[in-house]
Design a protein around this motif. Structure first.
Motif, PDB file in Angstrom:
ATOM      1  N   GLY A 304     -35.475  16.240 -24.932  1.00 39.46           N
ATOM      2  CA  GLY A 304     -34.359  15.310 -24.982  1.00 39.46           C
ATOM      3  C   GLY A 304     -33.055  15.904 -24.491  1.00 39.46           C
ATOM      4  O   GLY A 304     -32.026  15.237 -24.531  1.00 39.46           O
ATOM      5  N   CYS A 335     -28.036   8.814 -18.921  1.00 45.80           N
ATOM      6  CA  CYS A 335     -28.141   8.065 -17.672  1.00 45.80           C
ATOM      7  C   CYS A 335     -26.770   7.464 -17.368  1.00 45.80           C
ATOM      8  O   CYS A 335     -26.195   6.758 -18.208  1.00 45.80           O
ATOM      9  N   GLN A 353     -27.798   7.412 -23.548  1.00 48.34           N
ATOM     10  CA  GLN A 353     -28.638   8.572 -23.797  1.00 48.34           C
ATOM     11  C   GLN A 353     -30.106   8.182 -23.658  1.00 48.34           C
ATOM     12  O   GLN A 353     -30.442   7.011 -23.485  1.00 48.34           O
ATOM     13  N   LEU A 354     -30.949   9.201 -23.748  1.00 43.97           N
ATOM     14  CA  LEU A 354     -32.380   8.995 -23.554  1.00 43.97           C
ATOM     15  C   LEU A 354     -32.891   7.869 -24.455  1.00 43.97           C
ATOM     16  O   LEU A 354     -32.603   7.847 -25.651  1.00 43.97           O
ATOM     17  N   ARG A 355     -33.637   6.927 -23.818  1.00 43.22           N
ATOM     18  CA  ARG A 355     -34.280   5.777 -24.465  1.00 43.22           C
ATOM     19  C   ARG A 355     -33.286   4.695 -24.899  1.00 43.22           C
ATOM     20  O   ARG A 355     -33.686   3.720 -25.532  1.00 43.22           O
ATOM     21  N   ASN A 356     -32.008   4.861 -24.588  1.00 47.64           N
ATOM     22  CA  ASN A 356     -31.073   3.756 -24.797  1.00 47.64           C
ATOM     23  C   ASN A 356     -31.394   2.617 -23.820  1.00 47.64           C
ATOM     24  O   ASN A 356     -31.942   2.849 -22.736  1.00 47.64           O
ATOM     25  N   ILE A 357     -31.051   1.388 -24.220  1.00 48.21           N
ATOM     26  CA  ILE A 357     -31.283   0.251 -23.335  1.00 48.21           C
ATOM     27  C   ILE A 357     -29.949  -0.363 -22.931  1.00 48.21           C
ATOM     28  O   ILE A 357     -28.934  -0.182 -23.619  1.00 48.21           O
ATOM     29  N   THR A 376     -33.895   0.743 -19.276  1.00 45.58           N
ATOM     30  CA  THR A 376     -34.090   1.815 -20.265  1.00 45.58           C
ATOM     31  C   THR A 376     -33.797   3.161 -19.621  1.00 45.58           C
ATOM     32  O   THR A 376     -34.236   3.438 -18.501  1.00 45.58           O
ATOM     33  N   CYS A 377     -33.023   4.040 -20.352  1.00 45.63           N
ATOM     34  CA  CYS A 377     -32.715   5.395 -19.870  1.00 45.63           C
ATOM     35  C   CYS A 377     -33.938   6.281 -20.031  1.00 45.63           C
ATOM     36  O   CYS A 377     -34.498   6.396 -21.126  1.00 45.63           O
ATOM     37  N   THR A 378     -34.382   6.938 -18.955  1.00 44.44           N
ATOM     38  CA  THR A 378     -35.592   7.756 -18.985  1.00 44.44           C
ATOM     39  C   THR A 378     -35.244   9.242 -18.904  1.00 44.44           C
ATOM     40  O   THR A 378     -34.098   9.634 -18.702  1.00 44.44           O
ATOM     41  N   SER A 379     -36.267  10.093 -19.081  1.00 45.90           N
ATOM     42  CA  SER A 379     -36.061  11.543 -19.186  1.00 45.90           C
ATOM     43  C   SER A 379     -35.598  12.190 -17.894  1.00 45.90           C
ATOM     44  O   SER A 379     -35.172  13.345 -17.901  1.00 45.90           O
ATOM     45  N   TRP A 383     -32.377   4.972 -14.721  1.00 48.02           N
ATOM     46  CA  TRP A 383     -32.710   3.748 -15.443  1.00 48.02           C
ATOM     47  C   TRP A 383     -33.989   3.143 -14.878  1.00 48.02           C
ATOM     48  O   TRP A 383     -34.228   3.179 -13.680  1.00 48.02           O
TER      49      TRP A 383
END
Length: 462
Positions: A304, A335, A353-357, A376-379, A383
């Motif tokens: 993360g 992102c 941040q990671l996994r935020n939509i 969705t924000c990815t690793s 997006w």
């Protein structure tokens, strides 16, 4: 016969007298005994057998003993043990201390030695006192404070404090009469325990700074012996050393002195790391925070997190300027605004941040590739879905019993097509136009064509 008898009696008396005399206790024999050394034998004489004598202890001792002469032998018959006479406490002297140098108690024969404390000196002839029969001999030693000589200064120097009758521990301070001058020498002196001032008397001179000796560095520029107030000192450091201050040293008056501010120094180049790494960050090797040039450290990010370069691990090197070759801290994966021109510009895109939509919409003529209009924000810091928007298109429709004018395989948003009914066919609804428009939801309604009633269809037979 009578003469013979008289002679015999005289002989017998003489023998008896000789025998008795031979059994006396002799003074010399008593003195030879070392156990009798503490007794006063000045009045002792030879003693006949059977007699008892009482002997006092020698000078400086208290007590006595009784001795009986028993056929030539001295026999002790009681008394009190001879002990040294006490002189009591020898007395304390102000600003001094004493210790026993002979014996371990304040009794006859003991000697004490006095010493003055630091900053004081003995002014009496002797520093010893001895316990004698009459008590402690000599007077109590006296310690007086050591004095320093009176200080003489020139007219430019101001003395704070008095040097007259200055004793150990007294401090004298100095400053200059004029604000345009500084002290050359110490700003203060103290009177030491030897009665000497700790340094020489200072003088005052016009504000000057002198070229300093810089460890691991050197003064640069034209050589100068001295510098005026506000002059700048230029200097450089040897390889692998760097200036410890950010700004150049300036000749500055500080209280009563001219100094370089900040102090010109060269310190060994080192790259630093925090002993408590930021969240999500770890270092190899661990437990160190200072590294020399060319030493390396591996920075590893937890799940993360990533380094600014968008990697989860990298090796950084300490450079000769004391800086790391790259970033040394991990930060949460985020992102940024995708800055996609197809996303509706009035829509405010939040950094996530990671996994935020993030909800979004697209420009006219385009639609979200996600049916819910959610990204969705990815690793990898982007997006998803990607792309976020896609062009709205419509496939060529199938209109029953009609012919499309200038047909295409695919039509863009808001693009129209027209059609006409085949021969012997007419529109199902005469109120509608023979046209359709490509919309977000597909083509507008097309009813197609119906066969015209009462018209015979001629079939050509071959």
């Amino acid at each position: 016969m009578r003469l013979i008898t008289l002679s015999f009696v005289l002989a017998l008396w003489f023998c008896t007298l000789t025998f008795v005399k031979g059994q006396d206790c002799l003074r010399n024999e008593f003195i030879k005994n070392p156990d009798h050394a503490k007794l006063d034998v000045s009045k002792l004489e030879d003693t006949a057998s059977g007699e008892t004598v009482r002997l006092p202890c020698a000078i400086g001792y208290v007590g006595f003993f009784r001795f009986k002469c028993n056929k030539g032998d001295w026999k002790k018959e009681g008394g009190r043990k001879c002990e040294p006479k006490s002189c009591g406490h020898p007395g304390d002297t102000p600003n001094g201390d004493f210790h026993l140098s002979i014996l371990d108690d304040f009794v006859f024969g003991a000697e004490v030695v006095y010493d003055c404390r630091k900053g004081y000196q003995m002014v009496t002839r002797t520093r010893h006192r001895t316990c004698v029969e009459q008590g402690w001999d000599s007077a109590l030693p006296i310690c007086e404070a050591v004095k320093c000589p009176v200080i003489q200064v020139n007219d430019n120097v101001v003395v704070i404090g008095s040097s007259e009758d200055a004793t150990y521990g007294n401090v004298i301070q100095f400053e200059c009469q004029s604000n345009n001058m500084v002290l050359k020498g110490p700003s203060e002196m103290d009177c030491n325990d030897r009665g000497e001032w700790s340094s020489t008397v200072p003088t005052c001179e016009v504000i000057k700074c002198y070229a300093p000796e810089i460890a691991n560095g050197a003064v640069t520029g034209p050589p100068k012996e001295d510098y005026n107030e506000d002059d700048i000192l230029r200097y450089s450091c040897n390889p692998r050393y760097m200036k410890s201050q950010g700004r150049a040293p300036r000749c500055t008056k500080m209280v009563n002195r001219a100094i370089w501010s900040p102090t010109p120094e060269c310190e060994e180049v080192k790259c630093s790391l925090s002993l408590t790494p930021t969240r999500g960050t770890s270092y190899t090797p661990a437990g160190r925070n200072l590294f020399l040039p060319d030493e390396r450290v591996t920075v590893t990010c937890a799940s993360g997190f990533w380094i600014f370069t968008k990697t989860s691990e990298q090796t950084v090197t300490c450079k000769e300027d004391g800086k790391w070759s790259s970033f040394t801290d991990c930060e949460p994966i985020t992102c940024d605004d995708p800055r996609d021109p197809l996303v509706s510009s009035p829509y405010r895109w939040q950094r996530g941040q990671l996994r935020n939509i993030q909800r979004y919409s697209c420009e006219t003529g385009f639609k979200t590739t996600n049916a819910r209009g959610v990204a969705t924000c990815t690793s990898d810091g982007s997006w998803t879905p990607h792309p976020l928007c896609e062009e709205i298109t419509c496939d060529k429709p199938d209109i029953p019993n009609a012919v499309i004018e200038d047909p295409k395989t695919r039509y863009k948003y808001n693009e129209q097509l027209t059609y006409e009914c085949k021969r012997n066919y007419e529109l199902l609804d005469s109120t509608t136009r023979p046209a359709a428009t490509c919309t977000t939801n597909g083509w507008t309604r097309t009813l197609g064509c119906k066969e015209i009633e009462g018209v015979c269809i001629i079939l050509r037979v071959y």
